[in-house]
Design a protein around this motif. Structure first.
Motif, PDB file in Angstrom:
ATOM      1  N   ARG A 122       0.856  -1.136  -0.029  1.00  0.00           N
ATOM      2  CA  ARG A 122       0.148  -0.061   0.104  1.00  0.00           C
ATOM      3  C   ARG A 122       0.925   1.280  -0.107  1.00  0.00           C
ATOM      4  O   ARG A 122       0.513   2.257  -0.822  1.00  0.00           O
ATOM      5  CB  ARG A 122      -0.990   0.085   1.071  1.00  0.00           C
ATOM      6  CG  ARG A 122      -1.934   1.224   1.481  1.00  0.00           C
ATOM      7  CD  ARG A 122      -2.385   1.356   2.689  1.00  0.00           C
ATOM      8  NE  ARG A 122      -1.421   1.506   3.597  1.00  0.00           N
ATOM      9  CZ  ARG A 122      -1.168   0.764   4.732  1.00  0.00           C
ATOM     10  NH1 ARG A 122      -2.004  -0.402   4.959  1.00  0.00           N
ATOM     11  NH2 ARG A 122      -0.204   1.012   5.428  1.00  0.00           N
ATOM     12  N   GLU A 123       1.888   1.151   0.688  1.00  0.00           N
ATOM     13  CA  GLU A 123       2.697   2.376   0.811  1.00  0.00           C
ATOM     14  C   GLU A 123       3.418   2.673  -0.388  1.00  0.00           C
ATOM     15  O   GLU A 123       3.852   3.571  -0.832  1.00  0.00           O
ATOM     16  CB  GLU A 123       4.010   2.251   2.133  1.00  0.00           C
ATOM     17  CG  GLU A 123       3.190   2.247   3.355  1.00  0.00           C
ATOM     18  CD  GLU A 123       2.039   3.393   3.665  1.00  0.00           C
ATOM     19  OE1 GLU A 123       2.896   4.548   4.011  1.00  0.00           O
ATOM     20  OE2 GLU A 123       0.977   3.190   3.525  1.00  0.00           O
ATOM     21  N   ALA A 125       2.361   1.854  -3.345  1.00  0.00           N
ATOM     22  CA  ALA A 125       1.208   2.266  -4.149  1.00  0.00           C
ATOM     23  C   ALA A 125       1.391   3.818  -4.142  1.00  0.00           C
ATOM     24  O   ALA A 125       1.190   4.586  -5.315  1.00  0.00           O
ATOM     25  CB  ALA A 125       0.077   1.384  -4.164  1.00  0.00           C
ATOM     26  N   ALA A 126       1.277   4.258  -3.020  1.00  0.00           N
ATOM     27  CA  ALA A 126       1.135   5.635  -2.894  1.00  0.00           C
ATOM     28  C   ALA A 126       2.380   6.521  -2.761  1.00  0.00           C
ATOM     29  O   ALA A 126       2.433   7.768  -2.553  1.00  0.00           O
ATOM     30  CB  ALA A 126       0.245   5.969  -1.432  1.00  0.00           C
ATOM     31  N   LYS A 127       3.573   5.827  -2.992  1.00  0.00           N
ATOM     32  CA  LYS A 127       4.867   6.374  -3.221  1.00  0.00           C
ATOM     33  C   LYS A 127       5.448   7.026  -1.841  1.00  0.00           C
ATOM     34  O   LYS A 127       5.764   8.117  -2.064  1.00  0.00           O
ATOM     35  CB  LYS A 127       4.955   7.386  -4.370  1.00  0.00           C
ATOM     36  CG  LYS A 127       4.616   6.643  -5.481  1.00  0.00           C
ATOM     37  CD  LYS A 127       4.794   7.108  -6.890  1.00  0.00           C
ATOM     38  CE  LYS A 127       4.659   6.367  -7.949  1.00  0.00           C
ATOM     39  NZ  LYS A 127       5.094   7.506  -9.511  1.00  0.00           N
ATOM     40  N   ARG A 128       4.846   6.313  -0.777  1.00  0.00           N
ATOM     41  CA  ARG A 128       5.219   6.760   0.576  1.00  0.00           C
ATOM     42  C   ARG A 128       6.397   5.845   0.862  1.00  0.00           C
ATOM     43  O   ARG A 128       6.806   5.057   0.168  1.00  0.00           O
ATOM     44  CB  ARG A 128       4.318   6.538   1.574  1.00  0.00           C
ATOM     45  CG  ARG A 128       3.088   7.755   1.316  1.00  0.00           C
ATOM     46  CD  ARG A 128       2.113   7.830   2.327  1.00  0.00           C
ATOM     47  NE  ARG A 128       1.208   6.352   2.493  1.00  0.00           N
ATOM     48  CZ  ARG A 128      -0.120   6.120   2.241  1.00  0.00           C
ATOM     49  NH1 ARG A 128      -0.601   7.362   1.523  1.00  0.00           N
ATOM     50  NH2 ARG A 128      -0.670   5.102   2.176  1.00  0.00           N
ATOM     51  N   CYS A 175       9.700   0.802   1.911  1.00  0.00           N
ATOM     52  CA  CYS A 175       8.965   0.019   0.862  1.00  0.00           C
ATOM     53  C   CYS A 175      10.134  -0.629  -0.075  1.00  0.00           C
ATOM     54  O   CYS A 175      11.318  -0.333  -0.357  1.00  0.00           O
ATOM     55  CB  CYS A 175       8.368   0.984   0.041  1.00  0.00           C
ATOM     56  SG  CYS A 175       6.852   1.771   0.821  1.00  0.00           S
ATOM     57  N   ASP A 207      -4.310  -4.567  -3.809  1.00  0.00           N
ATOM     58  CA  ASP A 207      -3.165  -3.911  -3.360  1.00  0.00           C
ATOM     59  C   ASP A 207      -1.943  -4.192  -4.201  1.00  0.00           C
ATOM     60  O   ASP A 207      -1.128  -3.053  -4.493  1.00  0.00           O
ATOM     61  CB  ASP A 207      -3.017  -3.823  -1.971  1.00  0.00           C
ATOM     62  CG  ASP A 207      -4.229  -3.732  -1.156  1.00  0.00           C
ATOM     63  OD1 ASP A 207      -5.186  -4.176  -1.364  1.00  0.00           O
ATOM     64  OD2 ASP A 207      -3.959  -2.789  -0.062  1.00  0.00           O
ATOM     65  N   MET A 210      -2.220  -2.382  -7.620  1.00  0.00           N
ATOM     66  CA  MET A 210      -1.723  -0.985  -7.512  1.00  0.00           C
ATOM     67  C   MET A 210      -0.323  -0.635  -7.345  1.00  0.00           C
ATOM     68  O   MET A 210       0.033   0.520  -7.947  1.00  0.00           O
ATOM     69  CB  MET A 210      -2.618  -0.326  -6.595  1.00  0.00           C
ATOM     70  CG  MET A 210      -4.113  -0.167  -7.071  1.00  0.00           C
ATOM     71  SD  MET A 210      -5.211   0.712  -6.039  1.00  0.00           S
ATOM     72  CE  MET A 210      -5.121   0.088  -4.345  1.00  0.00           C
ATOM     73  N   ALA A 211       0.296  -1.269  -6.288  1.00  0.00           N
ATOM     74  CA  ALA A 211       1.766  -1.164  -6.231  1.00  0.00           C
ATOM     75  C   ALA A 211       2.604  -1.082  -7.616  1.00  0.00           C
ATOM     76  O   ALA A 211       3.376  -0.393  -7.650  1.00  0.00           O
ATOM     77  CB  ALA A 211       2.224  -2.076  -4.957  1.00  0.00           C
ATOM     78  N   ASN A 214       1.011   1.713 -10.264  1.00  0.00           N
ATOM     79  CA  ASN A 214       1.538   3.291 -10.042  1.00  0.00           C
ATOM     80  C   ASN A 214       3.190   3.147 -10.091  1.00  0.00           C
ATOM     81  O   ASN A 214       3.593   4.601 -10.057  1.00  0.00           O
ATOM     82  CB  ASN A 214       1.260   3.462  -8.521  1.00  0.00           C
ATOM     83  CG  ASN A 214      -0.450   3.566  -8.108  1.00  0.00           C
ATOM     84  OD1 ASN A 214      -1.131   3.419  -9.163  1.00  0.00           O
ATOM     85  ND2 ASN A 214      -0.975   3.991  -7.202  1.00  0.00           N
ATOM     86  N   ASN A 215       3.869   2.373 -10.147  1.00  0.00           N
ATOM     87  CA  ASN A 215       5.419   2.532 -10.186  1.00  0.00           C
ATOM     88  C   ASN A 215       5.763   1.980 -11.614  1.00  0.00           C
ATOM     89  O   ASN A 215       6.788   1.747 -11.838  1.00  0.00           O
ATOM     90  CB  ASN A 215       5.997   1.740  -9.210  1.00  0.00           C
ATOM     91  CG  ASN A 215       5.990   2.464  -7.870  1.00  0.00           C
ATOM     92  OD1 ASN A 215       6.421   3.296  -7.694  1.00  0.00           O
ATOM     93  ND2 ASN A 215       4.890   1.879  -7.012  1.00  0.00           N
TER      94      ASN A 215
END
Length: 530
Positions: A122-123, A125-128, A175, A207, A210-211, A214-215
């Protein structure tokens, strides 16, 4: 519109050297086995892809017909692995190939708690930057113990650190950004939308997809069948086609371990309660009955592998099914958790939620009680379920155990006091026919899967139920609070523990009715939720 359908071999050819590949699976449940097999075959034929990092939030494969990770457990192909758990095999069989690689220190191998691995997706995916959590403190996940490392190669490349944040101690998992996701569903339409109507759980493919999406990576979905675009009900689509690049059709994928397809597992029909086997009367059933006495009506109760997995059958036998709601890490809520090869699935579930959300529920301690097993207990009350050096390939790692126990209000661990002991039950009394050779109550557990020290500090209620006594965790240590009929306190309990046990001043006797074949008249007190 160009077709997204490709062969498993074509999918394998898309994976580049040094890629990070995340796989959705829980043993054979949801395992994209045909695609993993194609990756292994591609490597055998061409030497590529090589040096892959594999992420398995739960586990891939079961060694009983679905090889999973063993398809890619080849020197040169696999460069690093991070998994919630690993395939285990019978002690009489050849160890899985992945265990040989881990044991030979051929690759860095890590056992990361399943919920944390999902959090890392999840992190990413959100680029955290990563996951900050208290889950895993003072367990094998803590870098002051093993830092999730399963071998020396992993110890040399840490994946977790201790972080001081606003005056509190946390664990930080940076991550790991995946390049490829290999997920599984039942049906794909022409646009790549995925439905899960024959699956026993969703697990975490949304999840994971999306990871990767998104990358800038590629998402490969393995399915049983195809349908025309526009024919799926939108609420039934769990992974939308905008996240899916390629679809591999594998009609023969198993629903779960040793199970081609059972519609009750996927919630399409409901089995009659009388169709579930009730455990035969033996010492294991006595232990499960004693665990059942601790439950309250209205509780949500997590259940794990081992003797406690039989507790739902005790409630069925006693006419108390439905008094508690069972919740398992793969996502089922309610119904009857299944046993043996089908463990991780439930029949007649009330709901099936994605595993990442189930783990949020567990990590936050939202449920009422957890029923789990143990390999070892030590003087601090800590428990090991994740590693025994004498039997490495039979212990599969911790899975979601660390996530589940981190903040659980109540935990009931159950198992045999000594390993290998044999018993007879005659006229309501237990006789030791042969004492076990392997002590399970040891001064210090080999691997801390659950921290007794943190449990005391957090005020968690901890019981240990065995065939000869019930113990509880107190600030002063582990205390015997109940003794079973037929056992001698000094000889059979205190003398068989490798650390001093405390004894309660009001030591009780386990109810005699548990030791007879007849029903025990189980009645659960109503819970009072505040």
């Amino acid at each position: 519109m160009a077709s997204k359908v490709i062969t498993a071999s074509e999918a394998a050819a898309l994976i580049k050297d040094d890629a990070v590949v995340t796989v959705s699976s829980a043993s054979a449940l949801g395992c994209p086995d045909a695609t993993l097999a194609a990756i292994g075959a591609q490597f055998d034929a061409t030497g590529h892809p090589k040096n892959l990092t594999m992420l398995h939030p739960i586990a891939a494969g079961d060694m009983y017909g679905v090889k999973g990770i063993d398809h890619v457990a080849k020197p040169g192909l696999l460069g690093r692995i991070l998994a919630g758990s690993y395939p285990s095999g019978p002690s009489t069989a050849e160890p899985p190939a992945i265990w040989k690689m881990v044991g030979d220190n051929a690759i860095p191998a890590y056992n990361i708690p399943s919920g944390i691995l999902f959090d890392m997706h999840r992190e990413a995916a959100a680029k955290r930057p990563g996951v900050i959590t208290k889950v895993g403190l003072d367990t094998f996940a803590d870098p002051r113990r093993h830092g999730c490392a399963m071998n020396a190669a992993a110890e040399a490349a840490p994946v977790v650190e201790v972080l001081d944040f606003r005056g509190e101690e946390w664990l930080f998992f940076p991550c790991i950004v995946p390049d490829v996701a290999i997920i599984r569903a039942t049906t794909a339409d022409e646009r790549g939308n995925l439905t899960f109507e024959h699956e026993g759980a969703y697990l975490g493919p949304l999840d994971q997809a999306m990871a990767v999406r998104n990358n800038g990576g590629i998402v490969i979905a393995q399915v049983k069948r195809l349908t025309r675009a526009g024919t799926m009900k939108p609420l039934a689509v769990h992974v939308p086609g905008i996240l899916v690049d390629h679809v591999v059709v594998a009609p023969d994928q198993w629903q779960t371990c040793q199970t081609a397809y059972e519609p009750a597992i996927s919630g399409e029909i409901s089995r009659p309660l009388e169709s579930f086997d009730i455990p035969a009367f033996d010492i294991a059933k006595v232990i499960a009955r004693r665990v059942a006495l601790e439950l309250k009506a209205g509780w949500a109760v997590n259940i794990g592998f081992g003797i406690s997995a039989n507790v739902p059958r005790i409630l069925i036998e006693e006419g108390r099914h439905g008094d508690v709601t069972w919740v398992i890490e793969q996502g089922a809520v309610g119904g009857v958790p299944l046993l043996d090869f089908q463990f991780g699935c439930a029949s007649n579930a009330e709901a099936i939620v994605p595993s990442p959300q189930q783990f949020v529920y567990f990590q936050g301690g939202g449920f009422d009680c957890s029923l789990l097993s143990f390999l070892q207990i030590d003087a601090s009350g800590s428990v090991n379920v994740s590693r025994l050096s004498a039997r490495p390939h039979v212990t599969a790692g911790a899975g979601g155990f660390v996530d589940i126990t981190a903040r659980a209000k109540r935990i009931i661990f159950s198992g045999y006091f000594n390993a290998g002991a044999k018993f007879a039950i005659e006229n309501g009394t237990v006789e030791i026919v042969k004492e076990g050779k392997v002590k399970k109550l040891v001064p210090e557990v080999e691997h801390v899967s659950f921290s007794g020290r943190r449990a005391v500090a957090q005020g968690q209620e901890i019981l240990y139920v065995t065939e000869r006594c019930v113990m509880r965790l107190t600030p002063a240590g582990v205390e015997v609070i109940e003794i079973a009929p037929g056992f001698d306190l000094e000889r059979d309990i205190l003398g068989q523990a490798e650390f001093p046990l405390r004894v309660a001043n009001d030591l009780k006797r386990t109810p005699d009715r548990l030791y007879h074949p007849a029903k025990i008249g189980l009645a659960l007190e109503e819970a009072h939720h505040g």
